[in-house]
Design an enzyme around this catalytic site. Structure first.
Site, PDB file in Angstrom:
ATOM      1  N   SER A 137       0.872  -1.173   0.000  1.00 43.96           N
ATOM      2  CA  SER A 137       0.000   0.000   0.000  1.00 43.96           C
ATOM      3  C   SER A 137       0.907   1.219   0.000  1.00 43.96           C
ATOM      4  O   SER A 137       2.094   1.121   0.347  1.00 43.96           O
ATOM      5  CB  SER A 137      -0.879   0.001   1.256  1.00 43.96           C
ATOM      6  N   TYR A 150      -1.815  -1.166  10.631  1.00 45.86           N
ATOM      7  CA  TYR A 150      -1.786  -1.439   9.187  1.00 45.86           C
ATOM      8  C   TYR A 150      -0.489  -0.917   8.585  1.00 45.86           C
ATOM      9  O   TYR A 150       0.147  -1.594   7.763  1.00 45.86           O
ATOM     10  CB  TYR A 150      -2.994  -0.786   8.524  1.00 45.86           C
TER      11      TYR A 150
END
Length: 277
Positions: A137, A150
């Site tokens: 990401s 995350y």
């Protein structure tokens, strides 16, 4: 584009994983697709065929992953592309997130990926070919408030991919860390987005969650186009180790690295001050 590659794809029942499965099959390839929800996977793609193998797998369970890899080899004879796509997104400040919640984020986003790589590598080494695509990401390069667990997992995926790329290069195996920005999947929907249970009001996590949910259905990225890029990347003789997808991801990472370089230059005198005289 070659159409006969065998893919092993995790998190394949929805979103980017589902679109990639469809793209591979449309182009004549073969796919072993995994999901924790086998009925959903079959509903969205179909029953097993000579080119499609649906598998129910919890990627955090090493034995289940090993069995799934072996089933793929038994069915198709080889694996050419591994796509580590399965992911889990938890919103919450570091203080709010419980030990159990933090570990789940790491288990799914990082250790699940490690399980797949570890069990696929003996076959990839033996055939001296293959391409491992790890979905990271832009949050694997940039830390954001209220997404610390995350960030921790996806930063680790980036580092893991860099190390792995060096380790497997002698065996003619390629590694690419894919860093998508915002793509129009269910990733930010009510059904997918998870929140820390222990709310501490001063962190305003609810406001952050509402912001993320407002993006649902409005993300600029087209997951079908992402799937096409993934197929194209696996045909490159020298693919990149780092590949941001989406102008939002690319622009934010480049800007962040520029700021990091400036900060390091500012404090270079301290960095250089620690050796023995």
């Amino acid at each position: 584009m070659s159409t006969q590659k065998v893919w092993f794809i995790t998190g394949a029942s929805k979103g980017m994983g589902l679109e990639t499965v469809n793209a591979v099959l449309k182009n004549g390839g073969k796919v072993a697709a995994t999901s924790r929800n086998l009925p959903e996977l079959i509903d969205n793609i179909g029953n097993q065929t000579e080119k499609f193998l649906p598998l129910q797998v919890d990627i955090t369970n090493d034995k289940e992953v090993k069995n799934a890899i072996q089933s793929t080899i038994d069915t198709f004879g080889r694996i050419d592309v591994v796509l580590n796509n399965a992911g889990y997104y938890l919103v919450g400040s570091v203080e709010e997130i419980s030990d159990e919640e933090f570990r789940k984020t790491i288990d799914v986003n990082l250790l699940g990926t490690v399980n797949v790589i570890r069990n696929a590598m003996p076959f990839l080494r033996q055939q001296e070919s293959g391409h491992i695509l790890n979905i990271a990401s832009n949050m694997g390069y940039i830390g954001y408030a209220n997404t610390g667990s995350y960030n921790a997992a996806k930063f680790a995926v980036i580092g893991l991919s860099e190390a792995l790329a060096q380790e497997v290069k002698p065996f003619h195996i390629k590694v690419t860390a894919i860093a998508p920005g915002m793509f129009r999947t269910s990733f930010m929907s009510d059904s997918t987005l998870a929140e820390a249970k222990n709310k501490i009001a001063v962190y305003n996590v609810e406001q952050h969650v509402n912001m993320l949910k407002s993006f649902d259905g409005n993300q600029p990225g087209d997951p079908k186009k992402l799937a096409k890029v993934l197929l194209a990347v696996t045909e490159l003789p020298n693919p990149p180790v780092h590949l941001p997808l989406g102008n939002d991801s690319y622009d934010s990472i480049v800007a962040h690295r520029k700021n990091e370089a400036q900060e390091m230059e500012t404090w270079k005198h301290l960095s250089y001050s620690t050796n023995f005289d």
